[in-house]
Motif scaffolding. Structure first.
Motif, PDB file in Angstrom:
ATOM      1  N   VAL A  52       0.848  -1.195   0.000  1.00  0.00           N
ATOM      2  CA  VAL A  52       0.000   0.000   0.000  1.00  0.00           C
ATOM      3  C   VAL A  52       0.885   1.246   0.000  1.00  0.00           C
ATOM      4  O   VAL A  52       0.657   2.192  -0.757  1.00  0.00           O
ATOM      5  N   TRP A  53       1.915   1.245   0.848  1.00  0.00           N
ATOM      6  CA  TRP A  53       2.859   2.364   0.925  1.00  0.00           C
ATOM      7  C   TRP A  53       3.466   2.660  -0.444  1.00  0.00           C
ATOM      8  O   TRP A  53       3.471   3.803  -0.899  1.00  0.00           O
ATOM      9  N   ASP A  54       4.026   1.628  -1.069  1.00  0.00           N
ATOM     10  CA  ASP A  54       4.695   1.823  -2.356  1.00  0.00           C
ATOM     11  C   ASP A  54       3.749   2.420  -3.399  1.00  0.00           C
ATOM     12  O   ASP A  54       4.150   3.272  -4.191  1.00  0.00           O
ATOM     13  N   TYR A  55       2.504   1.987  -3.385  1.00  0.00           N
ATOM     14  CA  TYR A  55       1.526   2.483  -4.363  1.00  0.00           C
ATOM     15  C   TYR A  55       1.124   3.928  -4.067  1.00  0.00           C
ATOM     16  O   TYR A  55       1.168   4.798  -4.940  1.00  0.00           O
TER      17      TYR A  55
ATOM     18  N   ASP B  95      -3.359  38.245  -0.895  1.00  0.00           N
ATOM     19  CA  ASP B  95      -4.394  37.393  -0.294  1.00  0.00           C
ATOM     20  C   ASP B  95      -3.799  36.227   0.481  1.00  0.00           C
ATOM     21  O   ASP B  95      -4.490  35.536   1.219  1.00  0.00           O
ATOM     22  N   GLY B  96      -2.518  35.990   0.306  1.00  0.00           N
ATOM     23  CA  GLY B  96      -1.858  34.948   1.077  1.00  0.00           C
ATOM     24  C   GLY B  96      -2.001  33.564   0.475  1.00  0.00           C
ATOM     25  O   GLY B  96      -2.498  33.380  -0.622  1.00  0.00           O
ATOM     26  N   ARG B  97      -1.560  32.605   1.252  1.00  0.00           N
ATOM     27  CA  ARG B  97      -1.550  31.212   0.816  1.00  0.00           C
ATOM     28  C   ARG B  97      -2.355  30.348   1.778  1.00  0.00           C
ATOM     29  O   ARG B  97      -2.527  30.679   2.935  1.00  0.00           O
ATOM     30  N   VAL B  98      -2.779  29.243   1.245  1.00  0.00           N
ATOM     31  CA  VAL B  98      -3.481  28.228   2.025  1.00  0.00           C
ATOM     32  C   VAL B  98      -2.456  27.147   2.334  1.00  0.00           C
ATOM     33  O   VAL B  98      -1.627  26.814   1.483  1.00  0.00           O
ATOM     34  N   HIS B  99      -2.483  26.610   3.539  1.00  0.00           N
ATOM     35  CA  HIS B  99      -1.596  25.488   3.860  1.00  0.00           C
ATOM     36  C   HIS B  99      -2.434  24.210   3.812  1.00  0.00           C
ATOM     37  O   HIS B  99      -3.435  24.088   4.520  1.00  0.00           O
ATOM     38  N   VAL B 100      -2.023  23.289   2.956  1.00  0.00           N
ATOM     39  CA  VAL B 100      -2.708  22.003   2.823  1.00  0.00           C
ATOM     40  C   VAL B 100      -1.729  20.913   3.242  1.00  0.00           C
ATOM     41  O   VAL B 100      -0.616  20.845   2.725  1.00  0.00           O
ATOM     42  N   GLY B 101      -2.145  20.089   4.180  1.00  0.00           N
ATOM     43  CA  GLY B 101      -1.344  18.951   4.608  1.00  0.00           C
ATOM     44  C   GLY B 101      -2.176  17.687   4.496  1.00  0.00           C
ATOM     45  O   GLY B 101      -3.345  17.671   4.881  1.00  0.00           O
ATOM     46  N   ILE B 102      -1.605  16.657   3.933  1.00  0.00           N
ATOM     47  CA  ILE B 102      -2.287  15.358   3.840  1.00  0.00           C
ATOM     48  C   ILE B 102      -1.402  14.337   4.531  1.00  0.00           C
ATOM     49  O   ILE B 102      -0.223  14.189   4.190  1.00  0.00           O
ATOM     50  N   THR B 103      -1.978  13.660   5.515  1.00  0.00           N
ATOM     51  CA  THR B 103      -1.256  12.631   6.250  1.00  0.00           C
ATOM     52  C   THR B 103      -1.874  11.277   5.921  1.00  0.00           C
ATOM     53  O   THR B 103      -3.081  11.080   6.090  1.00  0.00           O
ATOM     54  N   TYR B 104      -1.038  10.382   5.434  1.00  0.00           N
ATOM     55  CA  TYR B 104      -1.456   9.016   5.138  1.00  0.00           C
ATOM     56  C   TYR B 104      -0.901   8.109   6.226  1.00  0.00           C
ATOM     57  O   TYR B 104       0.267   8.241   6.611  1.00  0.00           O
ATOM     58  N   THR B 105      -1.719   7.187   6.714  1.00  0.00           N
ATOM     59  CA  THR B 105      -1.253   6.211   7.700  1.00  0.00           C
ATOM     60  C   THR B 105      -1.494   4.804   7.168  1.00  0.00           C
ATOM     61  O   THR B 105      -2.449   4.561   6.425  1.00  0.00           O
ATOM     62  N   PHE B 106      -0.602   3.907   7.567  1.00  0.00           N
ATOM     63  CA  PHE B 106      -0.599   2.524   7.082  1.00  0.00           C
ATOM     64  C   PHE B 106      -0.385   1.631   8.296  1.00  0.00           C
ATOM     65  O   PHE B 106       0.710   1.625   8.861  1.00  0.00           O
ATOM     66  N   LEU B 107      -1.393   0.886   8.690  1.00  0.00           N
ATOM     67  CA  LEU B 107      -1.308   0.049   9.887  1.00  0.00           C
ATOM     68  C   LEU B 107      -1.620  -1.394   9.529  1.00  0.00           C
ATOM     69  O   LEU B 107      -2.695  -1.686   8.971  1.00  0.00           O
ATOM     70  N   ALA B 108      -0.705  -2.305   9.827  1.00  0.00           N
ATOM     71  CA  ALA B 108      -0.934  -3.721   9.571  1.00  0.00           C
ATOM     72  C   ALA B 108      -2.061  -4.226  10.460  1.00  0.00           C
ATOM     73  O   ALA B 108      -2.131  -3.905  11.643  1.00  0.00           O
ATOM     74  N   ASP B 109      -2.951  -5.011   9.856  1.00  0.00           N
ATOM     75  CA  ASP B 109      -4.072  -5.624  10.573  1.00  0.00           C
ATOM     76  C   ASP B 109      -4.260  -7.016   9.981  1.00  0.00           C
ATOM     77  O   ASP B 109      -5.011  -7.199   9.025  1.00  0.00           O
ATOM     78  N   GLY B 110      -3.534  -7.981  10.544  1.00  0.00           N
ATOM     79  CA  GLY B 110      -3.549  -9.330   9.975  1.00  0.00           C
ATOM     80  C   GLY B 110      -2.925  -9.298   8.593  1.00  0.00           C
ATOM     81  O   GLY B 110      -1.818  -8.786   8.418  1.00  0.00           O
ATOM     82  N   ASP B 111      -3.642  -9.817   7.599  1.00  0.00           N
ATOM     83  CA  ASP B 111      -3.163  -9.818   6.213  1.00  0.00           C
ATOM     84  C   ASP B 111      -3.552  -8.541   5.474  1.00  0.00           C
ATOM     85  O   ASP B 111      -3.371  -8.451   4.259  1.00  0.00           O
ATOM     86  N   CYS B 112      -4.096  -7.585   6.196  1.00  0.00           N
ATOM     87  CA  CYS B 112      -4.586  -6.350   5.583  1.00  0.00           C
ATOM     88  C   CYS B 112      -3.825  -5.134   6.109  1.00  0.00           C
ATOM     89  O   CYS B 112      -3.051  -5.229   7.051  1.00  0.00           O
TER      90      CYS B 112
END
Length: 158
Positions: free
Chosen positions: A19-22, A96-113
């Protein structure tokens, strides 16, 4: 002042590494997220901390270029984390300034998923009126869900 945070998650029947690599490979975003139209730069491999690239998005019929930076890459804990940030202009007037956009992705193992999460934080403290198309794009959780569903299908069926 504007402060918006959205969160969505899904379980994907793949390992966190897959999932991380993709997900951390920006070239995979086009067609996955409804606003992503193109990416430019070193986008065909997972983006390490400090990497920069451009994403071309369509917001309310307007084409906008976002200059992303991979701000945080952390695979040291059980839940891996990848955070990207951009500071686009709100309007063509620099005052007018800038907007700050942050996207945080998390990846947690849950069995085979993997439990794959996506948090979007948008912050704006400038004085200009926020165009409705931008506010609507930033608060549209259906786009987040569509993105997660597309990633899930690509990994589980591909």
């Amino acid at each position: 002042m504007l402060s918006i945070t959205t969160y969505a998650s899904t379980r994907i029947a793949r390992s966190p590494v897959e999932v991380w690599d993709y997900v951390t490979t920006p070239a995979n975003w086009v067609g996955a997220h409804p606003v992503a139209k193109a990416v430019r730069g070193d986008v065909h491999r997972p983006a390490p901390a400090g990497a920069r690239w451009t994403e071309v998005v369509e917001v309310g019929g307007e084409i906008v270029e976002l200059e992303w930076t991979a701000a945080t890459v952390d695979t040291s804990e059980a839940e891996w984390l990848w955070r990207i940030e951009a500071d686009p202009s709100l309007t063509s007037d620099p005052a007018d300034g800038r907007v700050h956009v942050g996207i945080t992705y998390t990846f947690l193992a849950d069995g085979d998923c993997t439990v794959f999460g996506r948090t979007v934080d948008v912050r704006y403290s400038g004085g200009a009126s926020i165009p409705l198309r931008y506010r609507d794009a930033w608060t549209d959780e259906s786009a987040d869900i569509h993105y997660l569903d597309t990633i899930k299908r690509a990994l589980e069926e591909g």
